[in-house]
Design a protein around this motif. Sequence first.
Motif, PDB file in Angstrom:
ATOM      1  N   GLY A  10       0.770  -1.205  -0.178  1.00  0.00           N
ATOM      2  CA  GLY A  10       0.101  -0.052   0.063  1.00  0.00           C
ATOM      3  C   GLY A  10       0.955   1.249   0.064  1.00  0.00           C
ATOM      4  N   LEU A  11       0.665   2.060  -1.087  1.00  0.00           N
ATOM      5  CA  LEU A  11       1.645   3.283  -1.219  1.00  0.00           C
ATOM      6  C   LEU A  11       0.814   4.424  -0.905  1.00  0.00           C
ATOM      7  N   GLY A  12      -0.087   4.571  -0.144  1.00  0.00           N
ATOM      8  CA  GLY A  12      -0.606   5.904   0.069  1.00  0.00           C
ATOM      9  C   GLY A  12       0.083   7.060   0.585  1.00  0.00           C
ATOM     10  N   LYS A  13      -0.566   7.869   1.126  1.00  0.00           N
ATOM     11  CA  LYS A  13       0.096   8.891   1.845  1.00  0.00           C
ATOM     12  C   LYS A  13       1.017   8.578   2.797  1.00  0.00           C
ATOM     13  N   ILE A  14       0.364   7.975   3.825  1.00  0.00           N
ATOM     14  CA  ILE A  14       1.331   7.610   4.831  1.00  0.00           C
ATOM     15  C   ILE A  14       2.454   6.899   4.608  1.00  0.00           C
ATOM     16  N   GLU A  60      13.204 -13.802   0.372  1.00  0.00           N
ATOM     17  CA  GLU A  60      13.978 -12.800   1.003  1.00  0.00           C
ATOM     18  C   GLU A  60      13.344 -11.904   1.952  1.00  0.00           C
ATOM     19  N   VAL A  61      11.883 -11.565   1.700  1.00  0.00           N
ATOM     20  CA  VAL A  61      11.174 -10.580   2.402  1.00  0.00           C
ATOM     21  C   VAL A  61      10.832 -11.225   3.962  1.00  0.00           C
ATOM     22  N   GLU A  62      11.579 -10.589   4.700  1.00  0.00           N
ATOM     23  CA  GLU A  62      11.479 -11.020   6.364  1.00  0.00           C
ATOM     24  C   GLU A  62       9.888 -10.381   6.859  1.00  0.00           C
ATOM     25  N   ALA A  63       9.650  -9.200   6.326  1.00  0.00           N
ATOM     26  CA  ALA A  63       8.557  -8.758   7.170  1.00  0.00           C
ATOM     27  C   ALA A  63       7.872  -7.614   6.036  1.00  0.00           C
ATOM     28  N   VAL A  64       6.769  -7.334   6.499  1.00  0.00           N
ATOM     29  CA  VAL A  64       5.844  -6.295   5.731  1.00  0.00           C
ATOM     30  C   VAL A  64       5.095  -5.319   6.618  1.00  0.00           C
ATOM     31  N   ALA A  65       4.982  -4.055   5.955  1.00  0.00           N
ATOM     32  CA  ALA A  65       4.401  -3.089   6.527  1.00  0.00           C
ATOM     33  C   ALA A  65       3.315  -2.774   5.836  1.00  0.00           C
ATOM     34  N   ILE A  66       2.034  -2.992   6.535  1.00  0.00           N
ATOM     35  CA  ILE A  66       0.848  -2.891   5.950  1.00  0.00           C
ATOM     36  C   ILE A  66       0.240  -1.350   5.966  1.00  0.00           C
ATOM     37  N   CYS A  67       0.200  -0.784   4.788  1.00  0.00           N
ATOM     38  CA  CYS A  67      -0.264   0.622   4.772  1.00  0.00           C
ATOM     39  C   CYS A  67      -1.314   0.958   3.871  1.00  0.00           C
ATOM     40  N   THR A  68      -2.189  -0.296   3.644  1.00  0.00           N
ATOM     41  CA  THR A  68      -3.560   0.001   2.965  1.00  0.00           C
ATOM     42  C   THR A  68      -4.509   0.705   4.203  1.00  0.00           C
ATOM     43  N   PRO A  69      -5.755   0.766   3.283  1.00  0.00           N
ATOM     44  CA  PRO A  69      -6.746   1.291   4.334  1.00  0.00           C
ATOM     45  C   PRO A  69      -7.160   0.057   5.084  1.00  0.00           C
ATOM     46  N   LYS A  85       6.209 -14.228   7.017  1.00  0.00           N
ATOM     47  CA  LYS A  85       6.385 -12.790   7.151  1.00  0.00           C
ATOM     48  C   LYS A  85       6.082 -12.711   8.353  1.00  0.00           C
ATOM     49  N   SER A  86       6.783 -11.581   8.791  1.00  0.00           N
ATOM     50  CA  SER A  86       6.443 -10.732   9.970  1.00  0.00           C
ATOM     51  C   SER A  86       5.501  -9.700   9.461  1.00  0.00           C
ATOM     52  N   VAL A  87       4.788  -8.938  10.312  1.00  0.00           N
ATOM     53  CA  VAL A  87       3.865  -7.935   9.843  1.00  0.00           C
ATOM     54  C   VAL A  87       3.847  -6.458  10.958  1.00  0.00           C
ATOM     55  N   LEU A  88       4.167  -5.547  10.266  1.00  0.00           N
ATOM     56  CA  LEU A  88       3.770  -4.348  10.872  1.00  0.00           C
ATOM     57  C   LEU A  88       2.217  -3.758  10.551  1.00  0.00           C
ATOM     58  N   LEU A  89       1.731  -3.220  11.471  1.00  0.00           N
ATOM     59  CA  LEU A  89       0.276  -2.818  11.031  1.00  0.00           C
ATOM     60  C   LEU A  89       0.224  -1.376  11.480  1.00  0.00           C
ATOM     61  N   GLU A  90      -0.180  -0.392  10.374  1.00  0.00           N
ATOM     62  CA  GLU A  90      -0.684   0.739  10.717  1.00  0.00           C
ATOM     63  C   GLU A  90      -1.986   1.040  11.380  1.00  0.00           C
ATOM     64  N   LYS A  91      -2.300   1.871  12.098  1.00  0.00           N
ATOM     65  CA  LYS A  91      -3.181   2.275  12.991  1.00  0.00           C
ATOM     66  C   LYS A  91      -4.663   2.459  12.083  1.00  0.00           C
ATOM     67  N   PRO A  92      -5.930   2.029  12.535  1.00  0.00           N
ATOM     68  CA  PRO A  92      -6.161   0.804  13.444  1.00  0.00           C
ATOM     69  C   PRO A  92      -5.730  -0.399  12.592  1.00  0.00           C
ATOM     70  N   PRO A  93      -5.373  -1.254  13.658  1.00  0.00           N
ATOM     71  CA  PRO A  93      -4.675  -2.366  12.909  1.00  0.00           C
ATOM     72  C   PRO A  93      -5.578  -3.519  12.135  1.00  0.00           C
ATOM     73  N   ALA A  94      -6.851  -3.256  12.434  1.00  0.00           N
ATOM     74  CA  ALA A  94      -7.763  -4.054  11.389  1.00  0.00           C
ATOM     75  C   ALA A  94      -9.087  -3.437  11.405  1.00  0.00           C
ATOM     76  N   ALA A  95     -10.084  -4.001  10.653  1.00  0.00           N
ATOM     77  CA  ALA A  95     -11.547  -3.479  10.730  1.00  0.00           C
ATOM     78  C   ALA A  95     -12.267  -3.518  11.942  1.00  0.00           C
ATOM     79  N   THR A  96     -11.976  -4.708  12.560  1.00  0.00           N
ATOM     80  CA  THR A  96     -12.587  -5.067  13.819  1.00  0.00           C
ATOM     81  C   THR A  96     -11.822  -5.862  14.815  1.00  0.00           C
ATOM     82  N   LEU A  97     -12.146  -5.842  16.194  1.00  0.00           N
ATOM     83  CA  LEU A  97     -11.425  -6.450  17.159  1.00  0.00           C
ATOM     84  C   LEU A  97     -11.331  -7.878  17.057  1.00  0.00           C
TER      85      LEU A  97
END
Lengths: 311, 311
Positions: A10-14, A60-69, A85-97
């Motif tokens: 996800g290559l949006g603004k953030i 080779e990808v160890e981790a992804v940063a998820i910057c989508t909506p 892969k390991s995962v970094l999540l932008e806020k909020p981390p998901a649509a639901t708890l």
Amino acid sequence: MAAHQIGIIGLGKIAQDQHLPVIKANPNFELLAVSSQRGLSHEDAKHTFQDYHDLLKLPEVEAVAICTPPQVRYVIAREALLAGKSVLLEKPPAATLSELEDLRHLADKMGKTVFTTWHSQYNKAVDEAKKALAGWSIKRLQVTWKEDVRHWHPGQQWIWEAGGFGVFDPGINALSIVTRIMPEPVFIKNASLEFPANRDAPIAANLTFSASHGTGDLQAVFDWRQTGPQSWDIEVETEAGLTLKLSHGGSCLEIGGRLVVQEKPAEYEGIYRRFDALLTIGRSEIDDAPFRLVADAFMIGKRVQVDAFEE
Amino acid sequence: MAAHQIGIIGLGKIAQDQHLPVIKANPNFELLAVSSQRGLSHEDAKHTFQDYHDLLKLPEVEAVAICTPPQVRYVIAREALLAGKSVLLEKPPAATLSELEDLRHLADKMGKTVFTTWHSQYNKAVDEAKKALAGWSIKRLQVTWKEDVRHWHPGQQWIWEAGGFGVFDPGINALSIVTRIMPEPVFIKNASLEFPANRDAPIAANLTFSASHGTGDLQAVFDWRQTGPQSWDIEVETEAGLTLKLSHGGSCLEIGGRLVVQEKPAEYEGIYRRFDALLTIGRSEIDDAPFRLVADAFMIGKRVQVDAFEE
């Protein structure tokens, strides 16, 4: 130790404003690939994909940063974990708890790192506020988060849809500071949520909190209709008389009326330092407390209809 | 082993109808005390209090069952744990998810049992449905929970207030069966919540779920405006063609059109057998999955205004 090979989905603004320059400046990360549904590419990445599944296939990808909506984060994070892969999540981390809870189980099962980031927490002023409040009883909390949605979110229709969070999109940043600095957990006691007549998400909210101890006066007001000066302030007063004010979104701290921290925000630098540490030791950090408060506010909040909102 | 000495806090309808007779019939429990704000007493209890704090002071009380309205459960449960008592919580276990999370931490800290009960799960038909569905992919889920609020909740104003849950008060029973029997977790994908013009809680809800796997058609409809025959049914169809129907609130099960379980409900008998086991081994059972789905539905659900409701 070799740099962590990372991909951005996800290559949006953030991603453009924060993740890309911060990764570039951190020698412990190497940007291996990006994926963008709109077909954007980036000069720093060795690989560019339109479909994130192709990015996840790179061994080779160890981790992804998820910057989508937020609506699609869970599905992508789940596939990333299953791809090892390991995962970094932008806020909020998901649509639901419930989606986030499933990622917690999957991270355990796969032995991979999941990191929920709350960028407003990565400020020196926030760390210092937490230290200053540790162990005290809180008499008063006043959160004032008032900004002009027309200025900050022009044309973003999804924030006004059901599940788009409305004014809780910035408000969750305030809540992420509150959950970090308060010496005891707080709970939503009452909430009133103001929905414009023509929208499915609130434009303003008034929250009253309770805490396990004491009978403090704990309040938050979020408002997206603020023109003129914008407010991202948190004021706290302890029973013992200590007063503290975090302002400018958590980057300035006054204690007892005296300015003790005033720093240029470097939130994402802190996020990636933390991610480096988590990847290195193979641990997850999944903090759902701010998100839970939002869900609680929607669940027990009273809905009030207010004037229609037109951009 | 001696019987567990138990106290009941809150002598409303559910305590009278279920907890008191079931405790009386179970030799592993002895009712030591009851507390009732309204000053009710019960012939089986050695001690009767108006203030639950007095009940919590009795050193012989090992555990308490909290049968008050949900708004005050957290505060009472917290004080009970701090007084060294184990706790059984009626459904829903607290007013908010954040309160329940705090009880989870406190149970750990105090080394006491906290048990969140979801009574609809304690049916043989539910156990058998879970076994029948284990390992299969689900093609279709249809939950139909339609009842007449005037008949089942006459004069209960609190259920219509913000935080009173509205039609999710019965609906959470259906969700507690769904989370129990489904072989994979489900998530709220879309929700529409129908609020009467003069009420702060929904009278009806339509939920669409998603699951990690597959593209099943997963739906629930809750409606409190049902006159005539009442419906508390859950129908499931697997990709492999197995069909299953739970009816009468989870007490009857048909598989492939054939009735395989039809039993008189004995839900609270099962709850107290489970509580006995948990107390005996000193473990907690805190299941927040049904409650999380409700919070998620409120958070991402679209609000629709419908006709005012008068009793």
